[in-house]
Design a protein around this motif. Structure first.
Motif, PDB file in Angstrom:
ATOM      1  N   PRO A  38     -52.858  76.962  77.938  1.00 16.23           N
ATOM      2  CA  PRO A  38     -53.177  77.134  79.357  1.00 16.23           C
ATOM      3  C   PRO A  38     -54.573  76.621  79.686  1.00 16.23           C
ATOM      4  CG  PRO A  38     -53.364  79.227  78.198  1.00 16.23           C
ATOM      5  CD  PRO A  38     -52.786  78.254  77.224  1.00 16.23           C
ATOM      6  N   SER A  39     -54.859  76.508  80.981  1.00 12.42           N
ATOM      7  CA  SER A  39     -56.207  76.123  81.411  1.00 12.42           C
ATOM      8  C   SER A  39     -57.226  77.095  80.847  1.00 12.42           C
ATOM      9  CB  SER A  39     -56.288  76.122  82.942  1.00 12.42           C
ATOM     10  OG  SER A  39     -55.475  75.123  83.480  1.00 12.42           O
ATOM     11  N   GLY A  40     -58.325  76.550  80.330  1.00 10.97           N
ATOM     12  CA  GLY A  40     -59.374  77.385  79.763  1.00 10.97           C
ATOM     13  C   GLY A  40     -59.162  77.776  78.319  1.00 10.97           C
ATOM     14  N   ALA A  41     -58.075  77.292  77.712  1.00  6.73           N
ATOM     15  CA  ALA A  41     -57.789  77.677  76.323  1.00  6.73           C
ATOM     16  C   ALA A  41     -58.626  76.909  75.315  1.00  6.73           C
ATOM     17  CB  ALA A  41     -56.301  77.478  76.019  1.00  6.73           C
ATOM     18  N   GLY A  42     -59.218  75.774  75.746  1.00  6.90           N
ATOM     19  CA  GLY A  42     -60.086  75.043  74.833  1.00  6.90           C
ATOM     20  C   GLY A  42     -59.611  73.655  74.459  1.00  6.90           C
ATOM     21  N   LYS A  43     -58.621  73.119  75.169  1.00  4.76           N
ATOM     22  CA  LYS A  43     -58.126  71.784  74.832  1.00  4.76           C
ATOM     23  C   LYS A  43     -59.224  70.735  74.978  1.00  4.76           C
ATOM     24  CE  LYS A  43     -54.713  71.803  77.833  1.00  4.76           C
ATOM     25  NZ  LYS A  43     -55.003  73.145  78.434  1.00  4.76           N
ATOM     26  N   THR A  44     -59.901  70.743  76.123  1.00  6.39           N
ATOM     27  CA  THR A  44     -60.981  69.780  76.348  1.00  6.39           C
ATOM     28  C   THR A  44     -62.134  70.024  75.381  1.00  6.39           C
ATOM     29  OG1 THR A  44     -60.408  69.433  78.671  1.00  6.39           O
ATOM     30  CG2 THR A  44     -62.690  68.988  78.043  1.00  6.39           C
ATOM     31  N   THR A  45     -62.405  71.269  75.071  1.00  2.88           N
ATOM     32  CA  THR A  45     -63.464  71.605  74.106  1.00  2.88           C
ATOM     33  C   THR A  45     -63.158  71.021  72.737  1.00  2.88           C
ATOM     34  OG1 THR A  45     -63.964  73.653  75.297  1.00  2.88           O
ATOM     35  CG2 THR A  45     -64.672  73.520  73.000  1.00  2.88           C
ATOM     36  N   LEU A  46     -61.912  71.150  72.294  1.00  4.34           N
ATOM     37  CA  LEU A  46     -61.533  70.601  70.993  1.00  4.34           C
ATOM     38  C   LEU A  46     -61.673  69.092  70.986  1.00  4.34           C
ATOM     39  CD1 LEU A  46     -60.409  70.905  68.143  1.00  4.34           C
ATOM     40  CD2 LEU A  46     -58.096  70.926  69.132  1.00  4.34           C
ATOM     41  N   LEU A  47     -61.198  68.421  72.037  1.00  5.13           N
ATOM     42  CA  LEU A  47     -61.322  66.965  72.073  1.00  5.13           C
ATOM     43  C   LEU A  47     -62.778  66.531  72.158  1.00  5.13           C
ATOM     44  CD1 LEU A  47     -58.234  67.073  72.421  1.00  5.13           C
ATOM     45  CD2 LEU A  47     -58.445  65.137  73.981  1.00  5.13           C
ATOM     46  N   ALA A  76     -69.131  54.438  66.841  1.00  6.19           N
ATOM     47  CA  ALA A  76     -69.270  53.464  65.754  1.00  6.19           C
ATOM     48  C   ALA A  76     -68.108  53.546  64.768  1.00  6.19           C
ATOM     49  CB  ALA A  76     -70.588  53.675  65.028  1.00  6.19           C
ATOM     50  N   LEU A  77     -67.509  54.730  64.652  1.00  4.88           N
ATOM     51  CA  LEU A  77     -66.379  54.923  63.739  1.00  4.88           C
ATOM     52  C   LEU A  77     -65.032  54.685  64.420  1.00  4.88           C
ATOM     53  CD1 LEU A  77     -67.670  58.093  61.853  1.00  4.88           C
ATOM     54  CD2 LEU A  77     -67.376  55.797  60.891  1.00  4.88           C
ATOM     55  N   GLY A  78     -65.069  54.230  65.665  1.00  8.15           N
ATOM     56  CA  GLY A  78     -63.828  53.864  66.332  1.00  8.15           C
ATOM     57  C   GLY A  78     -63.114  54.990  67.045  1.00  8.15           C
ATOM     58  N   VAL A  79     -63.853  56.032  67.446  1.00  9.01           N
ATOM     59  CA  VAL A  79     -63.245  57.150  68.170  1.00  9.01           C
ATOM     60  C   VAL A  79     -63.354  56.879  69.674  1.00  9.01           C
ATOM     61  CG1 VAL A  79     -63.276  59.635  68.605  1.00  9.01           C
ATOM     62  CG2 VAL A  79     -63.860  58.751  66.327  1.00  9.01           C
ATOM     63  N   VAL A  80     -62.219  56.742  70.323  1.00 14.00           N
ATOM     64  CA  VAL A  80     -62.145  56.456  71.752  1.00 14.00           C
ATOM     65  C   VAL A  80     -61.678  57.711  72.480  1.00 14.00           C
ATOM     66  CG1 VAL A  80     -60.952  55.115  73.538  1.00 14.00           C
ATOM     67  CG2 VAL A  80     -61.706  54.001  71.418  1.00 14.00           C
ATOM     68  N   LEU A  81     -62.380  58.084  73.542  1.00 13.34           N
ATOM     69  CA  LEU A  81     -62.019  59.249  74.349  1.00 13.34           C
ATOM     70  C   LEU A  81     -61.647  58.800  75.754  1.00 13.34           C
ATOM     71  CD1 LEU A  81     -61.907  62.351  74.906  1.00 13.34           C
ATOM     72  CD2 LEU A  81     -64.346  62.191  75.516  1.00 13.34           C
ATOM     73  N   ILE A  82     -60.451  59.206  76.203  1.00 14.11           N
ATOM     74  CA  ILE A  82     -60.066  59.068  77.606  1.00 14.11           C
ATOM     75  C   ILE A  82     -60.225  60.458  78.216  1.00 14.11           C
ATOM     76  CG2 ILE A  82     -58.292  58.365  79.243  1.00 14.11           C
ATOM     77  CD1 ILE A  82     -56.950  56.810  76.978  1.00 14.11           C
ATOM     78  N   PRO A  83     -61.314  60.701  78.975  1.00 17.99           N
ATOM     79  CA  PRO A  83     -61.610  62.067  79.419  1.00 17.99           C
ATOM     80  C   PRO A  83     -60.747  62.492  80.599  1.00 17.99           C
ATOM     81  CG  PRO A  83     -63.278  60.567  80.229  1.00 17.99           C
ATOM     82  CD  PRO A  83     -62.367  59.752  79.352  1.00 17.99           C
ATOM     83  N   GLN A  84     -60.631  63.800  80.768  1.00 14.84           N
ATOM     84  CA  GLN A  84     -59.834  64.355  81.851  1.00 14.84           C
ATOM     85  C   GLN A  84     -60.357  63.932  83.219  1.00 14.84           C
ATOM     86  OE1 GLN A  84     -59.565  68.612  81.687  1.00 14.84           O
ATOM     87  NE2 GLN A  84     -57.911  68.722  83.187  1.00 14.84           N
ATOM     88  N   ASP A  85     -61.677  63.813  83.357  1.00 16.15           N
ATOM     89  CA  ASP A  85     -62.269  63.465  84.655  1.00 16.15           C
ATOM     90  C   ASP A  85     -62.417  61.957  84.841  1.00 16.15           C
ATOM     91  OD1 ASP A  85     -64.296  62.851  82.922  1.00 16.15           O
ATOM     92  OD2 ASP A  85     -65.804  64.132  83.849  1.00 16.15           O
ATOM     93  N   ALA A 191     -54.084  65.945  74.597  1.00 11.54           N
ATOM     94  CA  ALA A 191     -54.182  67.281  75.170  1.00 11.54           C
ATOM     95  C   ALA A 191     -53.416  67.285  76.482  1.00 11.54           C
ATOM     96  CB  ALA A 191     -55.640  67.657  75.410  1.00 11.54           C
ATOM     97  N   THR A 192     -52.502  68.241  76.654  1.00 13.41           N
ATOM     98  CA  THR A 192     -51.640  68.181  77.824  1.00 13.41           C
ATOM     99  C   THR A 192     -51.076  69.542  78.210  1.00 13.41           C
ATOM    100  OG1 THR A 192     -49.692  67.077  78.778  1.00 13.41           O
ATOM    101  CG2 THR A 192     -49.592  67.635  76.433  1.00 13.41           C
ATOM    102  N   HIS A 193     -50.837  69.716  79.529  1.00 10.16           N
ATOM    103  CA  HIS A 193     -50.067  70.843  80.051  1.00 10.16           C
ATOM    104  C   HIS A 193     -48.584  70.501  80.158  1.00 10.16           C
ATOM    105  CE1 HIS A 193     -54.001  72.251  81.782  1.00 10.16           C
ATOM    106  NE2 HIS A 193     -53.451  73.433  81.586  1.00 10.16           N
ATOM    107  N   ASP A 194     -48.269  69.221  80.067  1.00  7.44           N
ATOM    108  CA  ASP A 194     -46.944  68.701  80.396  1.00  7.44           C
ATOM    109  C   ASP A 194     -46.006  68.819  79.187  1.00  7.44           C
ATOM    110  OD1 ASP A 194     -44.732  67.228  81.121  1.00  7.44           O
ATOM    111  OD2 ASP A 194     -45.820  65.382  81.572  1.00  7.44           O
ATOM    112  N   PRO A 195     -44.945  69.649  79.271  1.00  6.01           N
ATOM    113  CA  PRO A 195     -44.039  69.792  78.123  1.00  6.01           C
ATOM    114  C   PRO A 195     -43.400  68.475  77.702  1.00  6.01           C
ATOM    115  CG  PRO A 195     -43.655  71.537  79.729  1.00  6.01           C
ATOM    116  CD  PRO A 195     -44.585  70.549  80.377  1.00  6.01           C
ATOM    117  N   GLU A 196     -43.109  67.615  78.677  1.00  8.58           N
ATOM    118  CA  GLU A 196     -42.509  66.324  78.343  1.00  8.58           C
ATOM    119  C   GLU A 196     -43.486  65.465  77.549  1.00  8.58           C
ATOM    120  OE1 GLU A 196     -40.444  62.445  80.564  1.00  8.58           O
ATOM    121  OE2 GLU A 196     -41.062  64.197  81.731  1.00  8.58           O
ATOM    122  N   ALA A 197     -44.740  65.465  77.968  1.00  8.75           N
ATOM    123  CA  ALA A 197     -45.748  64.715  77.218  1.00  8.75           C
ATOM    124  C   ALA A 197     -45.988  65.340  75.851  1.00  8.75           C
ATOM    125  CB  ALA A 197     -47.048  64.657  78.017  1.00  8.75           C
ATOM    126  N   ALA A 198     -46.000  66.676  75.779  1.00  9.15           N
ATOM    127  CA  ALA A 198     -46.216  67.357  74.502  1.00  9.15           C
ATOM    128  C   ALA A 198     -45.129  66.996  73.490  1.00  9.15           C
ATOM    129  CB  ALA A 198     -46.276  68.855  74.709  1.00  9.15           C
TER     130      ALA A 198
END
Length: 217
Positions: A38-47, A76-85, A191-198
């Motif tokens: 759920p919202s606030g559970a820490g998905k964005t924090t983990l990413l 530098a190690l190739g980690v790409v982030l597509i942020p929620q905002d 990270a997603t709320h969407d069951p289809e995406a999950a």
């Protein structure tokens, strides 16, 4: 390609209580991990920790055998982030947002032009590259952020709620793109709320009340 590991990590902000406690997960090349909750559970924090934006209060995040110290090292190690905002610069066009990111990570101007055109085409925005970000709809902005992430061709791709602003057709296109990224060998975390995406994930990690539990492992 690289492996992303989180080892017994407790993650939070400043001196407050951790948002997440004792999280451990490994995502290897070609894998897709869905992170739900759920919202606030820490998905964005983990990413954010996986991206080098947050340093765990305990435990560590590693790319291969290198413990992440900051965002510069992660890039530098190739980690790409597509942020929620979406993280796009409003004063630049869609194409400029992508090209600047490619050049900042070592691409030549010619590579930036080519990768930008290819990425905009993949997300269906070929005709919008010269538009300022503020002129685009929310869904178009989200697709621009996705295009930027695809153009960077990372070894690790972190996607935070990337389908939230999209209609069904574009949501399916984005999920197909994430599958393609895994197929070329990237370790993908969605990270997603969407069951289809999950359901796209090979495994699903659910966050709730600071704890991480496996729904599919």
């Amino acid at each position: 390609m690289r492996t992303l590991r989180v080892e017994d990590a407790s993650i939070g902000y400043g001196s407050g209580d951790p948002v997440l406690r004792d999280v451990s997960v490994v995502v290897g090349p070609g894998e897709i991990l869905a992170v739900t909750g759920p919202s606030g559970a820490g998905k964005t924090t983990l990413l954010a920790a996986m991206a080098g934006l947050l340093t765990p209060a305990a435990g560590k995040v590693l790319v291969d055998d290198a413990a992440l110290a900051d965002r510069d090292q992660a890039v530098a190690l190739g980690v790409v982030l597509i942020p929620q905002d979406n993280g796009l610069a409003a004063i630049l066009t869609a194409a400029e947002n992508i090209a600047v990111a490619v050049i900042a990570t070592g691409g030549t101007p010619a590579e930036a032009r080519r990768l930008t055109a290819e990425a905009l085409d993949r997300v269906g925005l070929s005709g919008h590259g010269d538009q300022l970000i503020e002129e685009l709809s929310g869904g178009q902005q989200q697709r621009t952020a996705i295009a930027r992430g695809l153009a960077l061709r990372g070894d690790v791709l972190l996607a935070d709620e990337v389908t939230s602003e999209l209609d069904a057709t574009n949501r399916q296109k984005v999920m197909d793109m994430l599958r393609s990224e895994a197929a070329r060998g990237a370790a993908v975390v969605l990270a997603t709320h969407d069951p289809e995406a999950a359901a796209l994930g090979d495994r699903e990690l659910h966050l709730l009340d600071g704890e991480a539990t496996w729904v599919r492992s």
